[in-house]
Enzyme design. Structure first.
Site, PDB file in Angstrom:
ATOM      1  N   VAL A 125     -18.050  -5.230  19.851  1.00 20.84           N
ATOM      2  CA  VAL A 125     -19.249  -5.135  19.708  1.00 20.84           C
ATOM      3  C   VAL A 125     -19.456  -4.035  18.628  1.00 20.84           C
ATOM      4  CG1 VAL A 125     -21.519  -4.723  20.068  1.00 20.84           C
ATOM      5  CG2 VAL A 125     -20.109  -6.057  21.710  1.00 20.84           C
ATOM      6  N   ASP A 126     -19.547  -4.178  17.065  1.00 13.22           N
ATOM      7  CA  ASP A 126     -19.507  -3.203  16.362  1.00 13.22           C
ATOM      8  C   ASP A 126     -20.864  -3.381  15.436  1.00 13.22           C
ATOM      9  OD1 ASP A 126     -18.964  -1.069  14.236  1.00 13.22           O
ATOM     10  OD2 ASP A 126     -17.202  -2.058  13.905  1.00 13.22           O
TER      11      ASP A 126
END
Length: 396
Positions: free
Chosen positions: A259-260
């Site tokens: 998750v970025d």
């Protein structure tokens, strides 16, 4: 006139003080005043002014050209005879950033029994709270003794591993010869730096190059001081945090997605796309180059696919990268589309459109490419433990 004295003792400890004297004050009397301030015997004092050694004790300071505001360097002579009992210098120290060890015991004789009695006391009275120095008994110049002392103290050993990795690696190699070579090399390097620093302090104060070097040295000292304060007050800032990964599925294949929220688009590696059987949907008209810390070639784009997070099936598009170490990265396009929020307090990713929550993975469940502790670090910790245990067994 006011004279500033920069003192460097035999054990490389330093001190700075100022003396108010008259121009007709004799050099021998000036050395006596310096002895009271520096605790260095007058007969061992060498005074240097403008790169010139002042020799004649009966000459006045004014005859040497000293004037108000000048700076002189006080050096303690080497290879002198035994000291009087009341004139013992301060205990030398080991600097773990450079491992400066005092001279051998030939210049300051000491009985073995006294050395054995003073070693534990010195270690107790001089901790490594700041990570810079540790008390060492007078005359401790043998690499073997230093090695035994470090192996018997796990706290000092861990600090050495953090502050001076080359010496720590030589220490844990088990070879006294290797440890001695690294130690002596660092001693020589530290001595050269000290000589260069003394040369700067005695150089022409109007020399721009010398002033620039002094400025750089002061800057480095401030950096070291800032780092030491940070280690004491905020040691957590030197740790590493685990990246945010979640479990998900694409086309029925389980994946660990990164998750970025700083990434513009959701991406997937070519190898992962082949495992998920979606390479047949790649539109190669969207080929290009992805730019970030580095650059990677974009093969194409999968315009629509389903990603399963917990019990939710969410629509998502992927840009397929040719050479990507992680399988999948959830970028801002997907996070905004489904109104996702990162709750670090609860350690969950919240899907805003459905209210579903999924926990971020602990470090042990992360992909190998994203784990912050690799095998080398783990093996180093094991080496420290074994070295300490072996040292304890040999002592008993």
């Amino acid at each position: 006139m006011l004279i500033t004295v920069y003192c460097v003792r035999r054990d490389l400890s330093e001190a700075t003080f100022s003396l108010q004297v008259s121009p007709d004050f004799e050099l021998r009397n000036f050395k006596v005043l310096c002895e009271a301030e520096s605790r260095v015997p007058a007969e061992e004092i060498q005074i240097i002014h403008m790169e010139r050694l002042l020799i004649e004790d009966h000459c006045s300071l004014g005859s040497y050209g000293l004037k108000d505001g000048d700076v002189v360097v006080l050096l303690q002579k080497d290879n002198v005879g035994p000291r009087a009992p009341g004139r013992a210098p301060n205990q030398p120290r080991i600097d773990f950033s450079g491992i400066a060890v005092p001279g051998t015991s030939s210049s300051r004789p000491q009985h073995p029994g006294q050395q054995q009695q003073r070693t534990p006391a010195a270690q107790r009275s001089h901790g490594l709270a700041s990570g810079e120095t540790v008390g060492v008994p007078q005359g401790l110049g043998s690499p073997g003794l230093i090695r035994s002392m470090l192996l018997s103290n796990p706290h000092d050993l861990s600090l050495l591993k953090e502050r001076n990795p080359p010496l720590a690696e030589a220490l844990l190699s088990g070879s006294l010869e290797t440890f001695s070579q690294v130690l002596m090399a660092q001693q020589r390097e530290k001595a050269l730096r000290e000589q260069e620093r003394l040369h700067l302090y005695t150089a022409d104060p109007l020399d721009r190059e010398a002033q620039a070097k002094i400025e750089e040295e002061i800057r480095q000292q401030n950096i070291e001081e800032n780092m030491n304060i940070a280690i004491e007050e905020a040691p957590e800032s030197f740790g590493q945090v685990t990246m945010l990964y979640i479990n998900c599925k694409v086309n029925g294949h389980p994946l660990k997605a990164f998750v970025d929220s700083g990434a513009q688009m959701t991406i997937m590696s070519q190898a992962c796309a082949e495992r998920c059987n979606i390479m047949r949907l790649v539109d190669r008209r969207w080929a290009g180059v992805a730019k970030g810390v580095g650059t990677q070639r974009i093969i194409g784009r999968v315009h629509l696919a389903q990603i399963q997070i917990e019990g939710d099936f969410l629509q998502c598009s992927f840009s397929i990268l040719e050479d990507q170490p992680m399988d999948m990265l959830l970028g801002l396009d997907m996070l905004r589309r489904h109104q996702c929020s990162i709750d670090l307090k609860k350690n969950v990713l919240v899907i805003g459109t459905t209210g579903t929550q999924t926990y971020f993975l602990p470090e042990g469940e992360l992909p190998l490419c994203s784990r912050m502790v690799n095998g080398k670090d783990e093996s180093s910790d094991k080496e420290i433990t074994h070295s300490v245990m072996d040292s304890g067994r040999k002592e008993h």
